[in-house]
Enzyme design. Structure first.
Site, PDB file in Angstrom:
ATOM      1  N   ARG A   1      -3.539  15.377  -5.622  1.00  0.00           N
ATOM      2  CA  ARG A   1      -2.607  14.283  -6.165  1.00  0.00           C
ATOM      3  C   ARG A   1      -2.773  12.968  -4.844  1.00  0.00           C
ATOM      4  O   ARG A   1      -1.825  13.852  -4.199  1.00  0.00           O
ATOM      5  CB  ARG A   1      -1.451  15.363  -6.051  1.00  0.00           C
ATOM      6  CG  ARG A   1      -1.440  15.693  -7.690  1.00  0.00           C
ATOM      7  CD  ARG A   1      -0.075  16.534  -7.677  1.00  0.00           C
ATOM      8  NE  ARG A   1      -0.485  17.388  -9.254  1.00  0.00           N
ATOM      9  CZ  ARG A   1      -1.001  18.349  -9.186  1.00  0.00           C
ATOM     10  NH1 ARG A   1      -1.672  19.048  -8.144  1.00  0.00           N
ATOM     11  NH2 ARG A   1      -1.206  18.473 -10.723  1.00  0.00           N
TER      12      ARG A   1
ATOM     13  N   LYS B   1      -3.503  -1.097  -3.153  1.00  0.00           N
ATOM     14  CA  LYS B   1      -3.188  -0.935  -3.821  1.00  0.00           C
ATOM     15  C   LYS B   1      -4.623  -1.053  -4.670  1.00  0.00           C
ATOM     16  O   LYS B   1      -5.376  -0.998  -3.943  1.00  0.00           O
ATOM     17  CB  LYS B   1      -3.349  -2.617  -5.065  1.00  0.00           C
ATOM     18  CG  LYS B   1      -1.956  -3.503  -5.287  1.00  0.00           C
ATOM     19  CD  LYS B   1      -1.678  -4.757  -5.865  1.00  0.00           C
ATOM     20  CE  LYS B   1      -2.034  -4.678  -7.066  1.00  0.00           C
ATOM     21  NZ  LYS B   1      -2.030  -6.324  -7.247  1.00  0.00           N
TER      22      LYS B   1
ATOM     23  N   GLU C   1     -10.431 -16.246  -1.971  1.00  0.00           N
ATOM     24  CA  GLU C   1      -9.013 -16.180  -1.768  1.00  0.00           C
ATOM     25  C   GLU C   1      -7.912 -16.520  -0.638  1.00  0.00           C
ATOM     26  O   GLU C   1      -6.792 -16.321  -0.288  1.00  0.00           O
ATOM     27  CB  GLU C   1      -8.943 -13.721  -1.378  1.00  0.00           C
ATOM     28  CG  GLU C   1      -8.729 -13.154  -2.690  1.00  0.00           C
ATOM     29  CD  GLU C   1      -8.561 -13.160  -3.493  1.00  0.00           C
ATOM     30  OE1 GLU C   1      -7.039 -13.115  -2.775  1.00  0.00           O
ATOM     31  OE2 GLU C   1      -7.912 -12.156  -4.704  1.00  0.00           O
TER      32      GLU C   1
ATOM     33  N   LYS D   1      -0.721 -11.205   4.596  1.00  0.00           N
ATOM     34  CA  LYS D   1      -0.322 -10.051   3.167  1.00  0.00           C
ATOM     35  C   LYS D   1       0.392  -9.025   3.882  1.00  0.00           C
ATOM     36  O   LYS D   1       1.713  -8.618   3.059  1.00  0.00           O
ATOM     37  CB  LYS D   1      -2.072  -9.665   3.027  1.00  0.00           C
ATOM     38  CG  LYS D   1      -1.454  -8.386   1.394  1.00  0.00           C
ATOM     39  CD  LYS D   1      -3.592  -7.963   1.233  1.00  0.00           C
ATOM     40  CE  LYS D   1      -2.714  -7.755  -0.299  1.00  0.00           C
ATOM     41  NZ  LYS D   1      -4.507  -7.633  -0.837  1.00  0.00           N
TER      42      LYS D   1
ATOM     43  N   GLU E   1       5.533  -3.654  -5.712  1.00  0.00           N
ATOM     44  CA  GLU E   1       4.958  -4.818  -6.705  1.00  0.00           C
ATOM     45  C   GLU E   1       6.050  -5.331  -7.418  1.00  0.00           C
ATOM     46  O   GLU E   1       5.561  -5.948  -8.705  1.00  0.00           O
ATOM     47  CB  GLU E   1       3.659  -5.166  -7.277  1.00  0.00           C
ATOM     48  CG  GLU E   1       3.304  -6.779  -8.640  1.00  0.00           C
ATOM     49  CD  GLU E   1       1.544  -6.847  -8.442  1.00  0.00           C
ATOM     50  OE1 GLU E   1       0.523  -7.260  -7.554  1.00  0.00           O
ATOM     51  OE2 GLU E   1       0.735  -6.380  -9.345  1.00  0.00           O
TER      52      GLU E   1
ATOM     53  N   ARG F   1       5.818  -9.537  -3.977  1.00  0.00           N
ATOM     54  CA  ARG F   1       4.178  -9.553  -4.233  1.00  0.00           C
ATOM     55  C   ARG F   1       3.704  -9.724  -5.095  1.00  0.00           C
ATOM     56  O   ARG F   1       2.933 -10.158  -4.875  1.00  0.00           O
ATOM     57  CB  ARG F   1       3.893  -7.506  -3.769  1.00  0.00           C
ATOM     58  CG  ARG F   1       2.541  -7.355  -3.422  1.00  0.00           C
ATOM     59  CD  ARG F   1       2.737  -5.947  -3.270  1.00  0.00           C
ATOM     60  NE  ARG F   1       0.870  -5.473  -2.922  1.00  0.00           N
ATOM     61  CZ  ARG F   1       0.177  -4.247  -2.770  1.00  0.00           C
ATOM     62  NH1 ARG F   1       1.309  -3.754  -2.155  1.00  0.00           N
ATOM     63  NH2 ARG F   1      -1.399  -4.540  -2.402  1.00  0.00           N
TER      64      ARG F   1
ATOM     65  N   ASN G   1      -1.289 -12.310  -6.124  1.00  0.00           N
ATOM     66  CA  ASN G   1      -1.911 -12.529  -8.106  1.00  0.00           C
ATOM     67  C   ASN G   1      -2.459 -14.518  -8.358  1.00  0.00           C
ATOM     68  O   ASN G   1      -2.403 -14.649  -9.134  1.00  0.00           O
ATOM     69  CB  ASN G   1      -0.930 -11.341  -8.686  1.00  0.00           C
ATOM     70  CG  ASN G   1      -2.005 -10.075  -8.455  1.00  0.00           C
ATOM     71  OD1 ASN G   1      -2.826  -9.943  -7.953  1.00  0.00           O
ATOM     72  ND2 ASN G   1      -0.109  -9.217  -8.555  1.00  0.00           N
TER      73      ASN G   1
ATOM     74  N   HIS H   1      -4.577 -15.147 -10.228  1.00  0.00           N
ATOM     75  CA  HIS H   1      -5.390 -14.249 -10.396  1.00  0.00           C
ATOM     76  C   HIS H   1      -5.639 -14.074 -11.868  1.00  0.00           C
ATOM     77  O   HIS H   1      -6.130 -13.412 -12.265  1.00  0.00           O
ATOM     78  CB  HIS H   1      -5.086 -13.050  -9.976  1.00  0.00           C
ATOM     79  CG  HIS H   1      -5.521 -13.034  -8.418  1.00  0.00           C
ATOM     80  ND1 HIS H   1      -5.186 -13.976  -7.509  1.00  0.00           N
ATOM     81  CD2 HIS H   1      -6.275 -11.804  -7.779  1.00  0.00           C
ATOM     82  CE1 HIS H   1      -5.742 -13.551  -6.759  1.00  0.00           C
ATOM     83  NE2 HIS H   1      -6.631 -12.642  -6.071  1.00  0.00           N
TER      84      HIS H   1
ATOM     85  N   HIS I   1      -8.685 -13.030 -13.500  1.00  0.00           N
ATOM     86  CA  HIS I   1      -9.208 -11.915 -14.146  1.00  0.00           C
ATOM     87  C   HIS I   1      -9.797 -11.955 -15.561  1.00  0.00           C
ATOM     88  O   HIS I   1     -10.849 -11.127 -16.241  1.00  0.00           O
ATOM     89  CB  HIS I   1      -7.775 -11.005 -14.398  1.00  0.00           C
ATOM     90  CG  HIS I   1      -7.300 -10.222 -12.877  1.00  0.00           C
ATOM     91  ND1 HIS I   1      -6.508  -9.613 -12.822  1.00  0.00           N
ATOM     92  CD2 HIS I   1      -8.546 -10.348 -12.008  1.00  0.00           C
ATOM     93  CE1 HIS I   1      -6.442  -8.874 -11.693  1.00  0.00           C
ATOM     94  NE2 HIS I   1      -7.580  -9.796 -10.982  1.00  0.00           N
TER      95      HIS I   1
ATOM     96  N   HIS J   1     -15.441 -12.105  -8.517  1.00  0.00           N
ATOM     97  CA  HIS J   1     -13.662 -12.390  -8.489  1.00  0.00           C
ATOM     98  C   HIS J   1     -13.020 -13.535  -7.462  1.00  0.00           C
ATOM     99  O   HIS J   1     -12.569 -14.037  -7.697  1.00  0.00           O
ATOM    100  CB  HIS J   1     -13.195 -11.238  -7.795  1.00  0.00           C
ATOM    101  CG  HIS J   1     -11.267 -11.443  -7.286  1.00  0.00           C
ATOM    102  ND1 HIS J   1     -10.524 -10.561  -8.388  1.00  0.00           N
ATOM    103  CD2 HIS J   1     -10.850 -11.449  -6.407  1.00  0.00           C
ATOM    104  CE1 HIS J   1      -9.188 -11.018  -8.049  1.00  0.00           C
ATOM    105  NE2 HIS J   1      -9.645 -11.145  -6.486  1.00  0.00           N
TER     106      HIS J   1
END
Length: 338
Positions: A113, A135, A177, A205, A215, A219, A223, A226, A230, A242
């Site tokens: 965990r 992330k 990016e 960032k 997010e 945030r 993206n 994106h 994706h 990507h």
């Protein structure tokens, strides 16, 4: 050592340092948790960087390619951690590009965990985006990065020496990016030297992440480009990398914003100028794809909480726009499909 930038991702008691510049890997020991007694190093055979740590360690090599960014890989890593007896007083060190840091971070977040993780990023894409912000995640056949966790690293190393052997395609991925940050801030990043350019992306960032770590709102602007990206990655079975997909996604987002009356055509032209001319990236959707498939995949995007959701430019800058009808999406795709 001169020429290094030391930056902070400010998250109160979980703030951490990002070291950027040539030779930054020599600072790995300074960002490892003081409590760490052993390390599990997660990397790939193709990574040209060897990290040096005084901690006893075991090395775990994961497969190449997006097909290995999977729950199966997470399971294999966690079983390996169990065999070595890894505890919360140890550390996982991810050495590689965005795929490695995503996988290493998710495995660290999941095992016991939560075990501390440090990232040593070896690609431009990883340095300006993937390794920063916590992330983590893996893909499912149904979509990209659909399973994961928010798990902030204890530190990040961006050693620019690793970029000297970077293949041209990986360089383009990072530039995709980086072009995104141009539209988020208006900064002319190409006017800076490489250390300052990467450091500026990290600063941008870090500021956004600090304002919205999980997010819940702002945030999501990270993206930008994106949602289609994706979908393009999935529909091409990752033949489109990507960053290459993000570049095309930025152009699509500009077209969609124009169709919806959010920006004038001159702003669309600016996207073409920055992405295609200044950054030298492809701006066309590859042949053989169709609107129905792409729209279906965009419906599965993890931002799609209220119908089709996009990050779009507009009079107030780049922001999240939910509940977008399919009609303007298809019109924007029609402008780009061969």
């Amino acid at each position: 050592m001169t020429g290094l930038r030391h930056l902070t991702v400010p998250l109160d008691d979980r703030s951490y340092e990002v070291v950027v510049g040539p030779g930054a890997a020599s600072y790995l020991g300074s960002v490892l948790p003081a409590s760490a007694r052993r390390a599990a190093i997660v990397t790939q055979d193709s990574i040209p960087v060897e990290v040096h740590t005084d901690l006893p360690y075991e090395r775990f090599v994961i497969g190449e390619g997006e097909q290995h960014k999977s729950l199966e890989t997470i399971g294999e890593l966690c079983r390996g951690f169990a065999r070595m007896g890894l505890t919360r007083n140890d550390v996982v060190i991810g050495v590689g590009g965005g795929m490695v840091t995503d996988v290493a971070g998710f495995a660290a977040a999941s095992y016991h965990r939560g075990v501390p993780v440090v990232h040593v990023s070896t690609t431009l894409l990883g340095m300006v985006d993937a390794a920063i912000g916590g992330k983590t995640g893996v893909n499912l056949p149904e979509g990209k990065n659909l399973v994961g966790a928010f798990w902030q690293p204890s530190g990040v190393i961006c050693d620019l020496d690793a970029l000297e052997s970077l293949p041209d395609r990986e360089r383009r991925c990072g530039l995709g990016e980086m072009a995104k940050y141009h539209f988020l801030t208006g900064d002319d990043l190409l006017a800076l030297d490489l250390t300052d350019r990467v450091a500026r992306c990290v600063e941008i960032k870090a500021e956004v992440v600090a304002s919205d770590e999980r997010e819940g709102g702002r945030r999501a602007i990270l993206n930008y480009g994106h949602t289609l990206a994706h979908a393009l990655e999935i529909s091409t079975e990752h033949r489109l990398a990507h960053g290459e997909a993000v570049a095309i996604g930025l152009i699509f987002a500009a077209h969609l914003a124009n169709v919806m009356g959010r920006i004038p055509v001159e702003r669309v032209d600016e996207h073409f100028a920055v992405v295609g001319e200044e950054y030298g990236l492809a701006t066309d959707i590859p042949a053989g794809l169709d609107a129905d498939t792409l729209v279906s995949l965009m419906h599965r995007d993890k931002k799609a909480l209220d119908g089709l959701t996009f990050v779009l430019d507009g009079p107030n800058g780049v922001e999240v726009v939910a509940g977008v009808d399919e009609a303007p999406v298809r019109e924007a795709l029609d402008r780009m499909l061969p």
